[in-house]
Design an enzyme around this catalytic site. Sequence first.
Site, PDB file in Angstrom:
ATOM      1  N   CYS A 180       0.555  -1.277   0.246  1.00  0.00           N
ATOM      2  CA  CYS A 180       0.091   0.153  -0.123  1.00  0.00           C
ATOM      3  C   CYS A 180       0.972   1.601  -0.205  1.00  0.00           C
ATOM      4  O   CYS A 180       1.750   1.416   1.798  1.00  0.00           O
ATOM      5  CB  CYS A 180      -0.657   0.058   1.046  1.00  0.00           C
ATOM      6  SG  CYS A 180      -2.566   1.157   1.458  1.00  0.00           S
ATOM      7  N   LEU A 181       0.777   1.604  -1.220  1.00  0.00           N
ATOM      8  CA  LEU A 181       1.952   3.220  -1.199  1.00  0.00           C
ATOM      9  C   LEU A 181       1.459   3.889  -2.233  1.00  0.00           C
ATOM     10  O   LEU A 181       1.272   3.292  -3.490  1.00  0.00           O
ATOM     11  CB  LEU A 181       2.869   2.394  -1.239  1.00  0.00           C
ATOM     12  CG  LEU A 181       4.198   3.475  -1.809  1.00  0.00           C
ATOM     13  CD1 LEU A 181       4.936   4.041  -0.361  1.00  0.00           C
ATOM     14  CD2 LEU A 181       5.938   3.372  -2.140  1.00  0.00           C
TER      15      LEU A 181
END
Lengths: 485, 196
Positions: B89-90
């Site tokens: 999750c970036l």
Amino acid sequence: MSADSDMEYSDNDGDEYDYYGEIDDCDMETVDQSKTDPEYFLFSCLRVEEVEKLLNESIELLSNNLQITPSLAKVILHAYEWNAQEIINRYKENANEVLIFSRVKPCVPTAPGTSTRTHCAVCANMPPLQSFSALTCGHSFCNDCWSMHFEVQIMQGVSNTIQCMAQECEVRAPEDFVLSHVTKPSLRERYQQFMFKDHVKSHPQLRFCPGPNCQWIFRAWVRQGPRRVECKGCELLTCFSCGAPHHAPTDCATIRLWLTKCADDSETVNYISANTKDCPKCQICIEKNGGCNHMQCGSCRHDFCWVCLGDWKCHGSEYYECSRYKEDPNLASDSQHAQAREALKKYLHYYERWENHARSLKLEEQTLASLKSRINQKVMAGEGTWIDWQYLWDSAKLLKRCRYTLQYTYPFAYYMDNGPRKELFEYQQAQLEAEIENLSWKVERAETTDRGDLENQMDIAEKRRTTLLKDFLDIHINNASSSKI
Amino acid sequence: MANIAAKRIKREIIEVVKGEEGVLKLELVNNAWTDLLGEIAGPPDTPYEGGLFKLEIKIPETYPFNPPKVRFITKVWHPNVSSVTGAICLDILKDQWAAALTLRTVLLSIQALLASAEPNDPQDAVVARQYIENEPLFELTARHWTNVYANGPTVVWEFNQKVQTLLEMGVDEHNARVALSTYNWDVEGATEQIFS
Ligand SMILES: [Zn+2]
Ligand SMILES: [Zn+2]
Ligand SMILES: [Zn+2]
Ligand SMILES: [Zn+2]
Ligand SMILES: [Zn+2]
Ligand SMILES: [Zn+2]
């Protein structure tokens, strides 16, 4: 009464009277529907060209007033939800703030020419200096890269919100800049189509008719509470406030809860593992990329949770609530099991009735068609004229209207707290149910032009329907506070 | 594969090789410029220190106008990385992607993510919960995973033994480790979950 306050916006062209598609030959005196119909709502149904004209008026007003290009005016209007007057006022106070808020300008000015740029940071080529261009932020890239960037974005359905290619730069590319880099006619057209759709979606007075392939656009001035609008083209009834099928007496938040619940419970597994969902804000279809539950819509940039479709903002500390909810049933003790069974039973009770009316409504279409041919046969056989049989046609229409309202009383009742108010509601609901079953029976068997009995029945049914709506449709409370746009 | 993507990738590989960090690796998996292998070193003073983490990088046709798809191949215990799929999750891999960003920036950002978890924006809810409720245990678990999967230096004997216990019951090693990590290394809880 509720509708009165709407009347101040009225230019009363009479068009809106034809809500349920009643036959138009109104020789009879026109009744003021705002007085008799608790669902009365002033709106108009516009063609694409009419809406384009409307939008262009705002664009022109702003670009003349602020001495800016129409392209920039569009970016700013989009950011301020088309409130031209507010923009003009704010612009006079602080032009810079308006430009930054609309992302026409960067919030921090870009450091001027840190290097004598010879190569393009995107493609690594070294084209001649004159084939570079930049937005107001000054981030310079080669024109080929801008073209590719715009092509990719347009193909993904992005239009008004296309951004600069530099890292962490949120400056938006105005229309003239985009079009100066896009040459393919099909792509230009696609861009302008998306642009128009986006403008309508960002405009609080406008809403597309959600009917399949329908081109009509509603315009109204209040966007709060259940607001019935009917499409001139496909006759679909829609709630102007939320875009769901018209749902009085249930309110917008409740109908959303209900519709989500119905979708969840029918195919819970399918629903959760599905790889695409609609953005809860702008309804554009989003594909899940990887396993991350924090989604951001590429079109409107809304942050939301994949699991519950809630706003991501409230997920910081509450995320665990969101996931724990799904886990709980496994951990439930016996009494909780019993509770769950009870909850399911309650849900099924309302769902079955809701679903049943939905099915009946679909059948009603067939009933209307067969009724039409029945009347035609009678008229051909010399048994009266269409005028004589008109009452039968009207009663079938009325039946449809009552069923529609009844269908939407079930989600309303489902979420209602127990108590005298609910008892009253369910009493009125039962009365209406009984009345329309009577009416339905009589319509199907009407063999004479003797209208007395049936008209009496119609009158009772419609009275029951409006009473129920008057007592429980809450929009008049909101009317005072609803913003005049 | 579009010309521009290939050209960019070539330059980006050189950029990483030349880079002085010595903590990044980027190489082609095939000759088509579509699949790359990345490697980052666990940042110092974190439970990932001393580990080497491999990443799968897939380059879309429309690169660099769309982001690359990146996930961990090496198993990682981290709130923002799925312990199951390696998904990350970036923001820059999603909507904050900009065409001017490079794979080097991406690798550095992932490295930075290892050093500073965002438990309030989790990819893996189980890991995030442990991080919030019992940070020391989280750290030890992450260190243990780094040791087992990424060649990290710290051996956690107690955890190895517990995994061994489950192995003897016929449980697959990785499943055993996941279950134990999930149940805060409570053998009973983990066993119950596996055999239920
Ligand atoms: Zn370029
Ligand atoms: Zn920029
Ligand atoms: Zn329509
Ligand atoms: Zn609504
Ligand atoms: Zn959206
Ligand atoms: Zn959620």
